[in-house]
Design an enzyme around this catalytic site. Structure first.
Site, PDB file in Angstrom:
ATOM      1  N   ASP A  25      28.408  39.012  41.964  1.00 44.63           N
ATOM      2  CA  ASP A  25      28.106  38.019  40.931  1.00 44.63           C
ATOM      3  C   ASP A  25      28.338  36.627  41.500  1.00 44.63           C
ATOM      4  O   ASP A  25      29.475  36.230  41.769  1.00 44.63           O
ATOM      5  CB  ASP A  25      29.006  38.257  39.714  1.00 44.63           C
ATOM      6  CG  ASP A  25      28.603  37.423  38.505  1.00 44.63           C
ATOM      7  OD1 ASP A  25      27.881  36.423  38.679  1.00 44.63           O
ATOM      8  OD2 ASP A  25      29.022  37.767  37.386  1.00 44.63           O
ATOM      9  N   ASP A  57      27.988  34.721  27.458  1.00 42.02           N
ATOM     10  CA  ASP A  57      28.902  34.824  28.598  1.00 42.02           C
ATOM     11  C   ASP A  57      29.352  33.412  28.962  1.00 42.02           C
ATOM     12  O   ASP A  57      28.574  32.625  29.492  1.00 42.02           O
ATOM     13  CB  ASP A  57      28.201  35.493  29.773  1.00 42.02           C
ATOM     14  CG  ASP A  57      29.058  35.545  31.028  1.00 42.02           C
ATOM     15  OD1 ASP A  57      30.299  35.587  30.890  1.00 42.02           O
ATOM     16  OD2 ASP A  57      28.498  35.533  32.137  1.00 42.02           O
ATOM     17  N   ASP A 100      33.880  39.297  32.181  1.00 38.29           N
ATOM     18  CA  ASP A 100      32.561  39.331  32.825  1.00 38.29           C
ATOM     19  C   ASP A 100      32.466  40.463  33.838  1.00 38.29           C
ATOM     20  O   ASP A 100      31.408  41.087  33.996  1.00 38.29           O
ATOM     21  CB  ASP A 100      32.249  37.985  33.487  1.00 38.29           C
ATOM     22  CG  ASP A 100      33.346  37.516  34.439  1.00 38.29           C
ATOM     23  OD1 ASP A 100      34.486  38.023  34.370  1.00 38.29           O
ATOM     24  OD2 ASP A 100      33.070  36.607  35.255  1.00 38.29           O
ATOM     25  N   ARG A 101      33.566  40.775  34.512  1.00 38.83           N
ATOM     26  CA  ARG A 101      33.552  41.847  35.505  1.00 38.83           C
ATOM     27  C   ARG A 101      33.417  43.212  34.821  1.00 38.83           C
ATOM     28  O   ARG A 101      32.715  44.101  35.323  1.00 38.83           O
ATOM     29  CB  ARG A 101      34.819  41.793  36.357  1.00 38.83           C
ATOM     30  CG  ARG A 101      34.995  40.470  37.092  1.00 38.83           C
ATOM     31  CD  ARG A 101      36.221  40.484  37.988  1.00 38.83           C
ATOM     32  NE  ARG A 101      35.988  41.329  39.150  1.00 38.83           N
ATOM     33  CZ  ARG A 101      36.956  41.716  39.989  1.00 38.83           C
ATOM     34  NH1 ARG A 101      38.206  41.359  39.758  1.00 38.83           N
ATOM     35  NH2 ARG A 101      36.670  42.455  41.041  1.00 38.83           N
TER      36      ARG A 101
END
Length: 262
Positions: free
Chosen positions: A130, A6, A110-111
């Site tokens: 996050d 990530d 990432d979401r």
């Protein structure tokens, strides 16, 4: 074994999973846009050797990145390591998460990964907060659809802006104070930053729940500063630092399953 990567604007996280999907180990490094594929490969070899893992046993990888130049560098790196290209997770990557938004292609990788992992672990509805470079709130409704959320400046970004304009405050450690009412300069700054981040999350989550008529949904904290902020609030059902990495792996599994059926 499998690697999830990530790549965020400030930090990059790497997760190693065994063939059964168990999380074995994780590494966190500063994101440097100047890194080349050879430098990343050398660093990856170093991390594995340092913690007594064999990189040669890794057979697959997937990457979610918000830094395009490093997406290319990591893909070249992993191509050399694995002998095959990694899966790139993004809004246009095939996955099973319905995105109920006007422009689904604009949703960060990432979401998407956060939402996929959160549904798999906590069910739906679910809300993820996050705490990274930005503070992202990701919302999945009761039907299992991603509905959007909120994006705010992250805690460290706010701290950096404050410290750059107020030099005497720059030595304050980023940790949760015992009370919201700071009785020293240090605890006042900690309250403003850490308790402030917690209060922002509390307020936004409460409003989102009202707007979507969600009465009861787990709220999950993830990201590098999740544990710090969680000490200042009872908002979170769980603190799950590996959520994004698991989501990347889950999307990889979905892609592989679709390819096998084709």
């Amino acid at each position: 074994m499998f690697i999830s990567i990530d790549v965020g604007n400030t930090q990059t996280t790497i997760g190693l999973f065994d063939d059964g999907g168990s999380f074995l180990h994780g590494w966190r490094l500063a994101t440097d846009r100047a890194d080349t594929s050879d430098e990343l490969r050398e660093r990856l070899h170093g991390y594995f050797a340092m913690d007594h893992f064999d990189l040669a046993l890794v057979t697959d990888a997937a990457i979610a990145s918000v830094v395009p130049v490093l997406t290319r560098a990591w893909c070249r790196c992993l191509q050399k390591v694995l002998g095959r290209s990694p899966i790139r997770v993004g809004a246009d990557t095939p996955h099973t998460l319905p995105v109920n938004m006007p422009n689904p292609s604009t949703v960060g990788a990432d979401r998407i990964a956060n939402a996929v992992a959160a549904i798999g672990t906590y069910g739906a509805p679910v809300i993820v907060v996050d705490f990274g470079t930005a503070t992202n709130i990701d919302v999945v409704d009761a039907t299992g659809s991603f509905r959007g959320g909120a994006i705010a400046p992250g805690l460290m970004l706010s701290a950096s802006a404050l410290f750059s304009r107020a030099a005497k405050l720059s030595s304050v450690p980023i940790e949760a104070p015992a009370h919201a009412l700071g009785n020293t300069t240090e605890t006042a700054v900690q309250s403003g930053l850490v308790v402030g981040a917690a209060a922002q999350a509390e307020g936004l989550v409460a409003r989102i729940k009202r707007e979507l008529a969600i009465e009861d949904a787990p709220v999950v904290a993830t990201g590098g500063l999740a544990r710090t902020v969680a000490q200042a609030t009872d908002l979170f059902t769980a603190v799950d630092p590996d959520l994004t990495l698991r989501g990347i792996r889950e999307i990889w599994l979905q892609i592989r399953a679709a390819e096998a059926q084709a």
